[in-house]
Design an enzyme around this catalytic site. Structure first.
Site, mmCIF file in Angstrom:
data_model
loop_
_atom_site.group_PDB
_atom_site.id
_atom_site.type_symbol
_atom_site.label_atom_id
_atom_site.label_comp_id
_atom_site.label_asym_id
_atom_site.label_seq_id
_atom_site.Cartn_x
_atom_site.Cartn_y
_atom_site.Cartn_z
ATOM 1 N N ASP A 45 108.500 -17.333 32.644
ATOM 2 C CA ASP A 45 107.808 -18.189 31.672
ATOM 3 C C ASP A 45 108.785 -18.755 30.656
ATOM 4 O O ASP A 45 108.430 -19.628 29.880
ATOM 5 C CB ASP A 45 106.735 -17.380 30.931
ATOM 6 C CG ASP A 45 105.425 -17.367 31.699
ATOM 7 O OD1 ASP A 45 105.272 -18.181 32.626
ATOM 8 O OD2 ASP A 45 104.554 -16.541 31.370
ATOM 9 N N ASP A 69 98.926 -17.405 40.438
ATOM 10 C CA ASP A 69 99.369 -16.623 39.285
ATOM 11 C C ASP A 69 98.820 -15.202 39.360
ATOM 12 O O ASP A 69 97.888 -14.898 40.140
ATOM 13 C CB ASP A 69 98.870 -17.325 38.010
ATOM 14 C CG ASP A 69 99.728 -17.047 36.795
ATOM 15 O OD1 ASP A 69 100.549 -16.119 36.847
ATOM 16 O OD2 ASP A 69 99.559 -17.762 35.788
#
Ligand code: DGJ
Length: 743
Positions: free
Chosen positions: A548, A478
């Protein structure tokens, strides 16, 4: 496929069955551009394409004529201020303060295959027959600087380009602009296509007419960004998904970039793509060289779908690498939206057990397992398991997950640090910040200075220890903030313009070392969803968390746009809980899955918490995905109907033999008394007879491609079959199987 040099006319012709790229050495020795497009025949003298004429207010190169101006000729690597006033491909600040360059043709080399670009991701060939590379050597004798322009032509409609600059002089120079690609097209009758948006709505398709002046997309955030993807396409106004000319430009890079098209007064279009020149200043010492990232140009005469299929194949097979490149991706479950930071080992195992029972293959433990990470404010940088949460460490948890019959995956955010961490307390000087200035945070975290080798080394060793010490089969990498106040304490003042690029080189270095050390680990990239979903990262991580936002309706747009350049096998897609955590929308479970099938597929919810009926549906979805993921992820992908254009979207995947296809059909809002609907399919074999799941009889390929597949919606209102009406956000998936293939 071949590369020809016509000595007498000094013309290069790179061609394969699909495309031609023609270049000429201009009268002043610079490299000119003649043509890029559909294949034309070899052997002819194409120098007539070099159009020149006297025009008022033009400036000219030669003393005794008023014709040859660089403003009028199309070039391969233009320089500003040398009668050309357009944005330049290269700008070098020399000791005397001059920025003028004069790169003249010296020589060339033609080789089979494609060389590696040191330290940089790039497309590759696996055998010398798959591509040919032309290197054109140019020299600026006054400044003693050499320029190499590299061109690799593949068997498809793709051409990869980059540039290398070498300082042979006695003084250092500063490279202020070094684009990967400069392409002068002879007209401007194009529409510009970009993939733009924001966090949670990445890569929306935006189209507008090219006009005189500059149109551009860029990133100055230190990563390729949610806002703009390093991809653009120019298509003829009449071209659409299925027909007409389209040229795609894609940058194999993950940092600051600029992609721009400049239409001049004569309607010539200059496309530039490369590292963003703003804040770029690379000091080249004597004897040093600089390699630009690679840019890939794709030409298609078969519309945007044709362009995308060329990108898909190249990026899936000759950009992505490693063990997972050609393998169907495991169906995963990720705990993030199910627990966020609020988990215990027992809670994780509850989620994992249910998932294993349903056939999920990989359990991914997301953020929160390390250091003092119980919220956003602490722990990043301390890559050791938190014993209060995981008494037996990652090793123990991974063992238990494997015991359930699943593989285990783990989240990292390697480039970041919280101030509340042991790493920061030990090395407060390791973050990117400008001394004496305020340091901004993003999500309470700071960016580690990956331009420094010792920083990358330290993170590598921490990660290596975790991955080497436990059964970890997957890593989610990430990256959750942009770079602000960019400055490296390890570099002198006159090298601060190198930090953004050196940072990305550090990221690539860490990726390279980890993927080499753990070749069978599946890496999935992520940057708050799709903030670094680009071809550079795809070289290391064959899949990326696309956004997301996993709401099915939003995802239709995100995945549709993403597919312009990126293969389905690279698009991380999950079924998540409703109401959706990003848009609070309720969509039916079947639609969430029907969208996620066209990606890597997984779940991001607690399967214990859905109804019994939904649990049965999930089991069926997993069975479906296992059966069809090969065609979904590695088949030819066709966009059929755009979610940006109306209420219905559709796409399909077809296997190489054209014996199996899966069609996804999606309707956003239910209307009353809806019209009849058909969708013309693509990519089928004309004469094959296809059986369609849920339908009687058979359908010829040419029938489905010319008449279309009937998708008429279930009726609403009086007389409707209530069981068939699912309301808003409905969808269907059709499986087409050729019953007489091979006859
Ligand atoms: C942002 C990612 O996109 C999410 O999927 C999740 O991993 C969080 N970060 C964790 O902090």
């Amino acid at each position: 496929m071949n590369i020809i040099y016509q000595e007498e006319k000094r013309i290069f012709h790179l061609y394969n069955d699909e495309i031609s790229h023609l270049m000429i050495v201009l009268p002043n020795g610079h490299l000119g551009q003649l043509y890029f497009g559909k294949r034309i025949s070899e052997g002819k003298d194409y120098s007539y394409l070099l159009e020149m004429m006297p025009r008022a207010m033009s400036s000219y190169i030669f003393d005794d004529e008023k014709r040859f101006s660089l403003a009028h000729v199309k070039q391969e690597y233009g320089v500003y201020g040398t009668t050309d006033f357009r944005s330049p491909a290269i700008e070098i600040l020399q000791k005397n303060g001059s920025r003028i360059s004069d790169f003249r043709f010296r020589d060339f080399a033609i080789a089979k295959g494609k060389p590696k670009l040191p330290g940089l991701p790039a497309t590759y060939t696996e055998s010398p027959e798959e591509g040919m590379t032309l290197t054109v050597f140019l020299e600026d004798a006054e400044a003693d600087i050499r320029l190499e322009l590299l061109y690799t032509i593949f068997e498809t409609g793709a051409l990869a380009r980059s540039a290398r600059i070498m300082n042979d002089g006695e003084e250092p120079v500063h490279l202020l602009t070094a684009m990967s690609l400069c392409m002068d097209l002879p007209d401007s009758d194009y529409e510009w296509v970009q993939l733009s948006g924001a966090w949670a709505r990445e890569r929306h398709v935006k189209v507008r007419k090219l006009e005189q002046g500059i149109q551009a997309v860029d990133s100055m955030r230190g990563h390729s960004s949610h806002e703009h993807n390093p991809f653009i396409a120019l298509k003829r106004p009449a071209a659409d998904e299925f027909q007409g000319e389209a040229i795609g430009f894609s940058l194999v890079y993950s940092g600051n970039f600029l992609a721009q098209a400049q239409v001049d007064t004569h309607d010539t279009t200059r496309v530039l793509m490369g590292i963003h020149p703003s804040w770029f200043d690379w000091k080249l010492e004597t004897g040093e060289s600089f390699q630009t990232p690679e840019a890939v140009m794709v030409y298609s005469a078969e519309g945007l779908n044709g362009m995308s299929r060329i990108f898909h194949k190249l990026y899936r097979e000759r950009l992505a690498r490693g063990y997972w490149r050609d393998r169907a991706r495991p169906i995963l479950i990720n705990n993030w939206e199910a627990t966020y930071f609020d988990f215990t080992k027992e809670r994780l195992l509850e989620i994992a057990k249910k998932a294993a029972e349903f056939g999920v293959e990989l359990f991914v433990l997301d953020d929160g397992w390390f250091g003092q990470r119980s919220n956003e404010r602490a722990g990043l940088g301390d890559w050791v398991a938190n014993p209060e949460r995981l008494a037996d460490g990652i090793e123990g948890l991974a063992e238990e997950i494997e015991g359930l019959g699943m593989k285990f995956g783990l989240w990292f955010e390697p480039e970041m640090v919280n101030k509340d961490s042991d790493l920061y307390r030990e090395h407060p000087d390791w973050i990117i910040e400008t001394p004496g200035r305020h340091s901004s945070h993003g999500r309470f975290q700071y960016v580690l200075d990956f331009s420094r080798k010792e920083v990358v080394d330290r993170i590598y060793h921490m990660m290596e220890k975790i991955l080497g010490g436990a059964k970890v089969s997957y890593v989610k990498w990430d990256m959750n903030r942009s770079i602000t106040e960019c400055y490296s304490r390890a570099l002198p003042a006159d090298r601060q313009g190198e930090v953004f690029h050196r940072y990305i080189l550090g990221v690539y270095d860490l990726y390279e070392r980890l993927t080499a050390r753990f070749p069978e680990v599946l890496f999935e990239s992520c940057a708050s969803g799709g903030g670094r979903f680009d071809p550079g990262i795809l070289y290391y991580a064959p899949q990326g968390w696309a956004s997301d936002d996993s709401d099915a309706a939003e995802r239709l747009k995100i995945q549709y746009g993403t597919s312009f350049c990126y293969p389905v096998s690279s698009i991380g897609s999950h079924v998540s809980v409703t109401p959706n955590h990003q848009v609070y929308r309720n969509t039916p479970l079947h639609t969430r899955a029907n969208v996620a099938y066209f990606g890597t597929f997984g779940y991001e919810l607690d399967l214990n918490k859905i109804s019994d009926k939904e649990q049965e549906q999930v089991k069926e979805q997993i069975r479906f995905m296992k059966k069809y993921r090969e065609v979904l992820q590695f088949g030819d992908f066709y966009r059929l109907r755009s979610p940006f254009d109306g209420n219905v979207a559709a796409w399909m995947a077809v296997n190489a033999e054209r014996t199996l296809a899966v069609v996804g059909w999606y309707r956003i809002l239910c209307g009353a008394n809806m019209p009849y609907g058909r969708i013309k399919l693509q990519g089928l074999e004309e004469e094959y007879r296809y059986e369609i799941s849920g339908r009687e009889g058979y359908y010829f390929g040419n029938e489905l491609m010319n008449l279309g597949l009937i998708t008429t919606d279930y009726a609403s209102g009086e007389g409707a079959d209530r069981d068939l009406c699912t309301g808003d956000f409905d969808s269907r998936v059709f499986v087409l199987t050729a019953k007489d293939a091979g006859r």
